[in-house]
Write a protein that holds these residues in place. Structure first.
Motif, PDB file in Angstrom:
ATOM      1  N   ILE A   1     -10.043   2.261   8.869  1.00 27.87           N
ATOM      2  CA  ILE A   1      -9.047   2.634   8.108  1.00 27.87           C
ATOM      3  C   ILE A   1      -7.447   2.439   8.773  1.00 27.87           C
ATOM      4  O   ILE A   1      -7.352   2.939   9.362  1.00 27.87           O
ATOM      5  CB  ILE A   1      -9.233   3.784   7.344  1.00 27.87           C
TER       6      ILE A   1
ATOM      7  N   VAL B   1      -3.930   1.513   7.636  1.00 30.59           N
ATOM      8  CA  VAL B   1      -2.633   1.902   6.443  1.00 30.59           C
ATOM      9  C   VAL B   1      -1.141   0.800   5.907  1.00 30.59           C
ATOM     10  O   VAL B   1      -0.584   0.547   7.270  1.00 30.59           O
ATOM     11  CB  VAL B   1      -2.303   3.508   6.198  1.00 30.59           C
TER      12      VAL B   1
ATOM     13  N   ILE C   1       1.832   4.955   3.733  1.00 30.10           N
ATOM     14  CA  ILE C   1       0.883   5.611   4.209  1.00 30.10           C
ATOM     15  C   ILE C   1       0.614   6.314   5.381  1.00 30.10           C
ATOM     16  O   ILE C   1       0.921   5.130   6.537  1.00 30.10           O
ATOM     17  CB  ILE C   1      -0.805   5.092   4.047  1.00 30.10           C
TER      18      ILE C   1
ATOM     19  N   TYR D   1      -0.998   8.165   7.895  1.00 25.91           N
ATOM     20  CA  TYR D   1      -2.546   8.332   8.028  1.00 25.91           C
ATOM     21  C   TYR D   1      -3.607   8.777   7.157  1.00 25.91           C
ATOM     22  O   TYR D   1      -3.192   8.841   5.679  1.00 25.91           O
ATOM     23  CB  TYR D   1      -2.681   9.611   9.606  1.00 25.91           C
ATOM     24  N   THR D   2      -5.374   8.198   7.446  1.00 27.10           N
ATOM     25  CA  THR D   2      -5.913   8.710   6.759  1.00 27.10           C
ATOM     26  C   THR D   2      -7.155   9.922   7.748  1.00 27.10           C
ATOM     27  O   THR D   2      -6.946   9.473   8.375  1.00 27.10           O
ATOM     28  CB  THR D   2      -6.983   7.466   5.995  1.00 27.10           C
TER      29      THR D   2
ATOM     30  N   ALA E   1     -10.505   8.637   9.849  1.00 28.49           N
ATOM     31  CA  ALA E   1     -10.023   7.398  10.034  1.00 28.49           C
ATOM     32  C   ALA E   1     -10.496   5.912  10.365  1.00 28.49           C
ATOM     33  O   ALA E   1     -10.544   4.559  10.562  1.00 28.49           O
ATOM     34  CB  ALA E   1      -8.717   7.465  11.365  1.00 28.49           C
TER      35      ALA E   1
ATOM     36  N   VAL F   1     -11.349  10.042   0.725  1.00 25.72           N
ATOM     37  CA  VAL F   1     -10.492   9.699   1.882  1.00 25.72           C
ATOM     38  C   VAL F   1      -9.449  10.050   1.190  1.00 25.72           C
ATOM     39  O   VAL F   1      -8.798  10.088   0.973  1.00 25.72           O
ATOM     40  CB  VAL F   1     -10.493   7.628   2.222  1.00 25.72           C
ATOM     41  N   ARG F   2      -9.125  11.050   2.443  1.00 26.55           N
ATOM     42  CA  ARG F   2      -7.530  12.127   2.141  1.00 26.55           C
ATOM     43  C   ARG F   2      -6.370  11.188   3.093  1.00 26.55           C
ATOM     44  O   ARG F   2      -6.722  10.982   4.296  1.00 26.55           O
ATOM     45  CB  ARG F   2      -8.016  12.979   2.343  1.00 26.55           C
ATOM     46  N   PHE F   3      -4.952  11.424   2.641  1.00 28.05           N
ATOM     47  CA  PHE F   3      -4.269  10.618   3.102  1.00 28.05           C
ATOM     48  C   PHE F   3      -2.614  11.106   2.549  1.00 28.05           C
ATOM     49  O   PHE F   3      -2.540  12.035   1.410  1.00 28.05           O
ATOM     50  CB  PHE F   3      -3.902   8.643   3.114  1.00 28.05           C
TER      51      PHE F   3
ATOM     52  N   VAL G   1      -6.848  -0.010  -2.630  1.00 26.46           N
ATOM     53  CA  VAL G   1      -7.664  -0.698  -1.429  1.00 26.46           C
ATOM     54  C   VAL G   1      -8.507  -1.840  -1.232  1.00 26.46           C
ATOM     55  O   VAL G   1      -8.650  -1.822  -2.553  1.00 26.46           O
ATOM     56  CB  VAL G   1      -8.931   0.418  -1.480  1.00 26.46           C
TER      57      VAL G   1
ATOM     58  N   GLU H   1      -5.424  11.344  -1.939  1.00 26.45           N
ATOM     59  CA  GLU H   1      -7.091  10.742  -1.893  1.00 26.45           C
ATOM     60  C   GLU H   1      -7.554   9.665  -2.737  1.00 26.45           C
ATOM     61  O   GLU H   1      -7.487   9.142  -3.614  1.00 26.45           O
ATOM     62  CB  GLU H   1      -8.264  11.615  -2.280  1.00 26.45           C
TER      63      GLU H   1
ATOM     64  N   ILE I   1      -6.253   0.197   3.078  1.00 30.06           N
ATOM     65  CA  ILE I   1      -5.234   1.667   1.717  1.00 30.06           C
ATOM     66  C   ILE I   1      -4.019   1.485   1.993  1.00 30.06           C
ATOM     67  O   ILE I   1      -3.331   1.998   3.067  1.00 30.06           O
ATOM     68  CB  ILE I   1      -5.674   3.371   2.312  1.00 30.06           C
TER      69      ILE I   1
END
Length: 425
Positions: free
Chosen positions: A335, A337, A341, A343-344, A347, A360-362, A375, A397, A416
């Motif tokens: 993933i 970014v 953004i 990070y996620t 990853a 997926v949280r970031f 996305v 997210e 993302i």
């Protein structure tokens, strides 16, 4: 040396939720190791309400929230060892523990869940000039003193940093009779939740000064005052903006650091942005059978999200022990970014191991208004969500569906992107 199917390092909200989830998936030989004398972690000193709205659909205090999981652990017969410090973990999943009652132990685990939580960034890391008098505390230390020890650190208070603990302690100290003069924040935005800014500062008339920091500390034996100054875009104090505050207490709420010395020691691949392990869709680290969840993975703003994440880690660790979580020969999708953004988590994704939709949280690195979270699977955009505002203090997210990632349409990469100034389709 004794053996154990699953060893969970940490008996806070993440470790407890992971233990319950693994037990319900059929793992009976579980050991939770906690260094404190009681389970519950940081929740034991968080006596304010606001916990559990997502998990239990009701508003609880921190100890009440912890008690819900402690009771489940006890009812399920999960073994918990408190007053025990993990000294080392090897890449072969051998855990060395020092306990007051058991002495030194070596435990060979089939799987490990890292749930050690996080710690506060100390004053020494902030390079504030001045002496080191009494009266300077991290906000979490002050919270423990007030809520658990019954000790009020001071009467005239300045708080540096607007993280959630600092905001909550501004209100707590006020309710205990102290006078909180100001909350100063180095950044041009607060690091805490909007609801805490409103409920803890605005409701009590406590000023929040953005782009300000402490540049001097007065007093040798006991804190006598601090000097605040406005800072420029590079964080440097602006001459002529100094303000003097007479106070006997300075609380530092300047960020949290995941407790990952054990993770680094065992050779887990780390993310330099989060200071936590790099994990995949199953929350598995670079070492097979080692999982991570909660604030040791990345700092959360809500404990409900910690419990949700820990449930996933516990279930996936159970699947690993039962031989149902294999990634041999499988290629993950990274993933990437863009656009602010930072990070996620996760990853990387292995679509074959997804159990359905994946959250997926970031976090972002600044405050952005009137933007879109998009996305992309390779160059194809599959999501485009408008946001009025995104801030570093609140996690965002997106949801990825398994059907979108596997089969003939499997992408080479996932992106993302935070897109600002773009018109909605």
């Amino acid at each position: 040396m004794r053996s154990c199917d699953l060893v969970i390092i940490g008996g806070g909200p993440a470790g407890l939720a992971a233990a319950v989830a693994a037990k319900k998936k059929g793992i009976n030989d579980i050991l939770v190791i906690e260094r404190d004398e009681r389970l519950g972690g940081i929740l034991n000193q968080c006596i304010h309400n606001g916990f559990g709205l997502h998990t239990f659909k009701e508003e609880l205090t921190g100890p009440e929230y912890a008690d819900r999981f402690i009771r489940q652990v006890q009812e399920l017969g999960i073994v918990c060892q408190t007053n025990s410090m993990v000294l080392n973990i090897t890449s072969e999943k051998k855990v060395t523990v020092l306990s007051r009652t058991e002495g030194m132990q070596d435990i060979q685990a089939k799987s490990i869940i890292l749930a050690m939580g996080c710690r506060e960034r100390p004053r020494g890391a902030l390079n504030i000039p001045g002496y080191r008098p009494q009266g300077i505390y991290t906000a979490g230390t002050a919270q423990r003193l007030v809520n658990m020890e019954g000790y009020l650190p001071g009467k005239e208070v300045v708080i540096l940093g607007s993280g959630d603990i600092g905001l909550i302690m501004a209100r707590r100290m006020t309710l205990e009779g102290a006078h909180v003069q100001v909350v100063a924040e180095l950044m041009p935005y607060s690091g805490g939740l909007k609801r805490n800014i409103v409920q803890c500062l605005e409701d009590y008339g406590i000023p929040l000064k953005l782009c300000h920091t402490v540049i001097d500390i007065k007093g040798k034996q006991r804190l006598e005052g601090v000097t605040l100054a406005e800072v420029d875009e590079n964080g440097r104090p602006i001459p002529g903006t100094e303000e003097e505050y007479c106070c006997d207490t300075l609380l530092l709420s300047c960020g949290l650091i995941p407790e990952n010395e054990l993770s680094q020691g065992m050779g887990v691949r780390m993310n330099p942005v989060t200071n936590g392990p790099v994990v995949d869709e199953s929350l598995e680290t670079s070492i097979p059978g080692v999982f991570a969840c909660g604030n040791v993975l990345h700092v959360h703003d809500l404990v409900d999200f910690v419990s949700e994440e820990a449930k996933c880690a516990g279930e996936c660790a159970a699947d690993y022990i039962l031989g149902q979580l294999d990634k041999a020969g499988k290629r993950g999708i990274a993933i990437e970014v863009e656009g602010g953004i930072r990070y996620t988590v996760p990853a990387e994704i292995l679509p074959e191991r997804m159990r359905g939709n994946l959250k997926v949280r970031f976090r972002v690195g600044n405050v952005y208004r009137n933007c879109y979270i998009s996305v992309y699977l390779d160059e194809k955009r599959i999501a485009h969500k408008r946001k009025q505002i995104v801030t570093p203090g609140e996690m965002e997210e997106v949801i990825l569906e398994k059907e979108q990632l596997e089969g003939a349409s499997r992408p080479e990469k996932i992106r993302i992107v935070l897109e600002c100034g773009e018109k909605q389709d």
